[in-house]
Structures are given as C-alpha cells and as structure tokens.
Design an enzyme around this catalytic site. Structure first.
Site, short mmCIF file in Angstrom:
data_model
loop_
_atom_site.label_atom_id
_atom_site.label_comp_id
_atom_site.label_asym_id
_atom_site.label_seq_id
_atom_site.Cartn_x
_atom_site.Cartn_y
_atom_site.Cartn_z
N ASP A 196 45.12 41.22 36.98
CA ASP A 196 44.30 40.32 37.79
C ASP A 196 44.61 38.92 37.26
O ASP A 196 44.14 38.54 36.19
CB ASP A 196 42.82 40.69 37.60
CG ASP A 196 41.87 39.63 38.15
OD1 ASP A 196 42.32 38.69 38.83
OD2 ASP A 196 40.65 39.76 37.90
N LYS B 145 46.22 28.53 39.35
CA LYS B 145 46.33 29.39 40.54
C LYS B 145 46.14 28.58 41.83
O LYS B 145 46.71 28.89 42.86
CB LYS B 145 45.28 30.49 40.44
CG LYS B 145 45.34 31.54 41.52
CD LYS B 145 44.41 32.67 41.17
CE LYS B 145 44.32 33.73 42.24
NZ LYS B 145 43.44 34.83 41.82
N GLU C 246 43.05 41.18 46.15
CA GLU C 246 41.98 41.36 45.16
C GLU C 246 40.83 42.23 45.68
O GLU C 246 40.38 43.14 44.99
CB GLU C 246 41.46 40.00 44.67
CG GLU C 246 42.48 39.30 43.78
CD GLU C 246 42.25 37.81 43.62
OE1 GLU C 246 41.21 37.30 44.10
OE2 GLU C 246 43.11 37.15 43.03
N ASP D 87 32.96 37.77 45.76
CA ASP D 87 33.62 37.46 44.49
C ASP D 87 33.28 36.03 44.04
O ASP D 87 33.78 35.07 44.61
CB ASP D 87 35.14 37.64 44.69
CG ASP D 87 35.94 37.40 43.41
OD1 ASP D 87 35.36 36.90 42.42
OD2 ASP D 87 37.14 37.68 43.42
#
Ligand code: AMP
Length: 496
Positions: free
Chosen positions: A8, A70, A147, A169
């Site tokens: 992850d 990211k 994800e 999330d």
C-alpha cells in the site's frame, strides 16, 4: 516460489504485507513499526532518510524533506528535494526500496515482485508512474490494483458475492469515497469522490494552532516561528489526537519547549476529546458532501449499500465513526485494522498470482470509455467504460482529405460523444500513409488495456503495414533509458 509482496503505497503512510499460510501478514519494519511514513529526506550530510526518520525532520528541515509525493505521481515532472529536482517516481522508489529491504530482512530471501495499490480514480499516467517507481526500486510490479478493491479483499469479500460496498478512506492527507459493485466475478467501481486536501493532518494542525495560542496567551511567545518547537508541537498534537480515540482526555507535556526571559519554558496542558471535536467540527462536516456525491453518482441510496468498509488511520476517531453511521445509517464492518487493510488485500492478490491463495478472484474494469477523435470532433469509442481488463479492441478508420499522408490520432477518455467533453490523454501521428483519395486508406487503430489499467494504442496502415504506437501517459512516463539511469543512481545511493 519466491514471495510476491503486497504494498500500500500511501500518501501519508505505506505498508508492506505478504501471504503466509494463506493469510496476509503485515511486515514489521526495521524500526519496529508496521507503518512507514511516506516521507523522504536528505540530511545535512547528504544521507538519505526514509520513513519515520525523515518524518522527524519534516518541520525543522522542510527543504530537505518531502512528504505526500503520491500527489505528484504521473502529474508533475519533477519535485524539489534538498535543492535538487527529482522525479516523483524516484522519490516513491526510495519508499518502495525501504519496504523491499525490510521485507527481505523479514523473509530472509530477495523480494523482486510486488502488487501495488493505487486510488480507484488514478489515471493511466499515475498508474504508469507507480509502476515505474517499482521498477526503479528493483521491483517488478506484477499487478496494480485499486485500493478500495484491496480493502474489500482484506475483509474476505470475494468477487463471487453479489453486493454493493462503500469504502470510506480517511488517511493523513486525503479522503476517498469509493462505491463498488461486485457481481459475476468483477469488482466494478460505480463512483468515486473525496477531498484531496482533507485528512488527519488537518486535525493535527488544529491542535497545534490551539496549543500555540495557549502558549502565546500564557507567555507571549509565538511558537509557530520556532521550527524546532513547531516540530515538537506537531508530534505531540498527533499523539494526543491518537490517544483521544480511546481516552476522553489526555495530557500534553513538552518540557524545555523554548526559553523566555525567566529561563526555560515548558508546556503542560490537558486536552479533552470534546475540546478537540469542537476545534475540528468543520473538518468533520467536510466529510459529508463527498459521501453524498458518490451515492448520487452511483444512483444509490444509503439503504442500497450492503457493507461499509472503513480504511485509513483517521477512521479510528470516534467522531468520524459516528458520522459515518449517521450519514449512512449503518454500522461499518469491523475486524481489519484500517491502516493495514489495503496492504493485506494487496498481499492476498499477490498470493493469488503466486498460486499460494485459492478462491479469491479479482477482476477490475476500465473506469472510463476510451476512444479517438474523428471528423467533426466526434469521439469513436473503442473500449467502453466498465469493460473487464485486460481488454483489447480495434476499429478501422480512414483519411478525410485527398492525398493525406499523415493521420493524427488523438486519444480521449470520458463519456461524452464529443472530444471537447472528454479528456485528451495522448496524441501521436501516423506518417507515411500512401497518397490516395480520401476514404480509401485503411488505418487500423487498436487499443490494449492491460491488467493494471495501462493503455497502449497502435495505428497501422493496413496496405503498407507502417505503424506507430504509444503507451498512454508516455509523455509523462519515464523512458526505459531514464529508468535504467535512475536504477543506476539508486545503486550508488543518490537516487536522483
Ligand atoms: P493512513 O494514511 O491510513 O496511514 O492514516 C494516517 C492518519 O491516521 C494520520 O493522520 C494518523 O495520525 C491517523 N491515525 C492513526 N491512528 C489513529 C487513531 N488511533 N486515532 C486517530 N487518528 C489516527
């Protein structure tokens, strides 16, 4: 068979896991923690720091520390670190390389293959950049998965169970809502929404501001101007916030924070959960609209959601859990650590690919319709939205002018019939088409989306066989030579 790890690669934290005896295990890192802050730093002496050590210098040495890389993957050409321009892929590779090394230490064998997760809304170029980061770090990325899909897998939800899932999330810096429909062996993403600039860091910042205000009132000193003090406030704020997920009140004690006229000054204050919730009430409110947007886009009511899965460390906050229940009218499913579910799901998928785990079938679909522009700005769709990947399709096109020798191929993603309503994701030209009246040459355009969702487009003039192709996002993706160069510099430790 050597293990394939599941990673992850998060905005705030990254996690590596591996299947052992059919079950995913999160690997404890060299420092003893299971989460690796996705932070890369360079010390004054030029040494590279990754993870918690880099996070510790983040406020004190902001120019030499980079977090949330990211956000730049497949979007920015370069990011700046310690005065140097670095590829975001190379910065992410530093994180991957650390996870690889720690997994190797744990497993006692070299790790060369990985499944890496990305947000469901990641485009081709963002997925490609993630793959390139793996290659730079010496990892073959055997599969990229979404994800929310990974989180669902970690909860034992397999593609054989027909159901609709909402994955909520809330991490350190981002908030993502994904609605998935699972049927006939396919995880289909119905809708995604979120807030790219909302996460646990915002809660920390509110607590820091409150602490600084209190200190200013008591001592008339502005701690926010003192980088070392600010770093300590930040760390203490996050610790207090985490503690307040299980305690009603906590104590913040920071000795020798700074010095005033009468000597060293300390901070010793209590923070109640109710006070924190008051300080952050508007942050909590901001979680509602994206949730409603995702439901609206998926054309679903809360009652039509079968299960809710919470992902991300910030979903441990009681106020956040209460809000989810209030908005969606249902208890989220429990049982998997919210920080670890995505990595666990990635490890499960790695186990499937390595024939270590049976019975978990995972198929993803294309999130957009893909096509090319034709006469009058009309888009001819070649691969429809929600086609199971890998997917291929081709169509024959022709020229629109007499004697035309060059055909420009413009590739679009989106659901509009007209090019202007869609997103241009790549262009290239097929040169050397034999002169002929318009409508005579036959140009075969083929689209190939691989299992990672990465698109390759090829155009061939059928008579002469001349062809041209692109991998979408390749204007931003690294070229093989660049990857080789970065791999070499990695071996020497500079990584730039
Ligand atoms: P993630 O990106 O999923 O690793 O989430 C990181 C965020 O979760 C950070 O802002 C952490 O401070 C936050 N977090 C982790 N554990 C807790 C907890 N027990 N209570 C509140 N926030 C937490």
């Amino acid at each position: 068979m050597p293990k394939i790890v599941g990673i992850d690669l998060g905005t705030t934290n990254s996690v590596v896991a591996v299947v052992e005896g059919q079950e995913p295990t999160v690997i404890t890192l060299a420092e003893g923690a299971r989460l690796c802050p996705s932070v890369v730093g360079i010390t004054r002496a030029g040494e590279r720091l990754v993870g918690s050590m880099a996070k510790r210098q983040a406020v004190a040495a902001p120019d030499r520390t980079l977090s949330s890389v990211k956000r730049h993957m497949g979007v920015s050409e370069f990011v700046s670190l310690a005065g140097e321009q670095m590829r975001p892929q190379a910065v992410s590779a530093c994180i991957l390389q650390k996870l690889k090394a720690d997994a190797e230490a744990y497993l006692g064998e070299p790790v060369t293959r990985a499944v890496i997760t990305v947000p469901a809304y990641f485009t081709d170029s963002q997925r490609q950049a993630t793959k390139d980061a793996g290659t730079i770090a010496g990892l073959e990325v055997v599969r990229i998965i979404n994800e929310p899909t990974a989180a669902a897998l970690a909860y034992g939800i397999t593609a054989t169970q027909d159901q609709t899932l909402l994955v909520w999330d809330l991490g350190g810096g981002t908030f993502d809502v994904s609605i998935l429909h699972i049927t006939d062996g396919i995880f289909e993403v119905l809708a995604t929404s979120g807030d790219m600039n909302l996460g646990g860091d915002d809660w920390d910042a509110r607590i820091v501001a409150w602490m600084a205000e209190r200190f200013q009132a008591d001592h008339n000193i502005d701690l926010t101007r003192d980088r070392m003090a600010l770093q300590r406030l930040k760390e203490a704020a996050e610790k207090a916030k985490v503690e307040l997920s299980s305690l009603i009140s906590t104590n913040i004690n920071l000795p020798f924070l700074t010095s005033g006229e009468e000597g060293p000054l300390h901070m010793d204050i209590d923070l109640a959960r109710s006070r924190m919730e008051l300080l952050c009430a508007d942050l909590l409110d901001r979680l509602v609209p994206p949730t409603l947007t995702a439901l609206r886009d998926a054309k679903l009511t809360p009652a039509q959601i079968d299960s809710i899965i919470l992902v991300g460390g910030s979903t441990r906050m009681p106020a956040v859990q209460d809000l989810v229940k209030r908005v969606l009218g249902k208890e989220p499913v429990k049982g998997v650590d919210p920080d670890e579910s995505v990595a666990r799901g990635a490890a499960l998928q790695a186990g499937v690919l390595n024939a270590e785990v049976q019975g978990v079938l995972l198929l993803d679909v294309t999130p957009f319709t893909l096509g090319i522009e034709t006469i009058g700005g009309v888009v001819a769709s070649i691969i429809e939205k929600n086609t199971t990947v890998p997917a291929q399709n081709k169509q024959i096109f022709t020229t629109s002018l007499d004697g035309q020798t060059v055909v420009n191929i413009r590739v679009y993603q989106g659901e509009s019939k007209s090019a202007t309503g869609n997103t241009l994701i790549g262009t290239f030209s097929l040169i050397g088409v034999p002169r002929a009246p318009k409508g005579v040459p036959k140009i075969e355009v083929s689209f190939d989306v691989d299992a990672n969702g990465i698109l390759r487009v090829e155009a061939i003039e059928t008579e002469t066989g001349i062809k041209q192709q692109i991998k979408i996002g390749s204007h931003r993706a690294l070229q093989p030579e660049e990857i080789a160069q970065l791999q070499k510099s990695f071996a020497t430790g500079s990584g730039r």
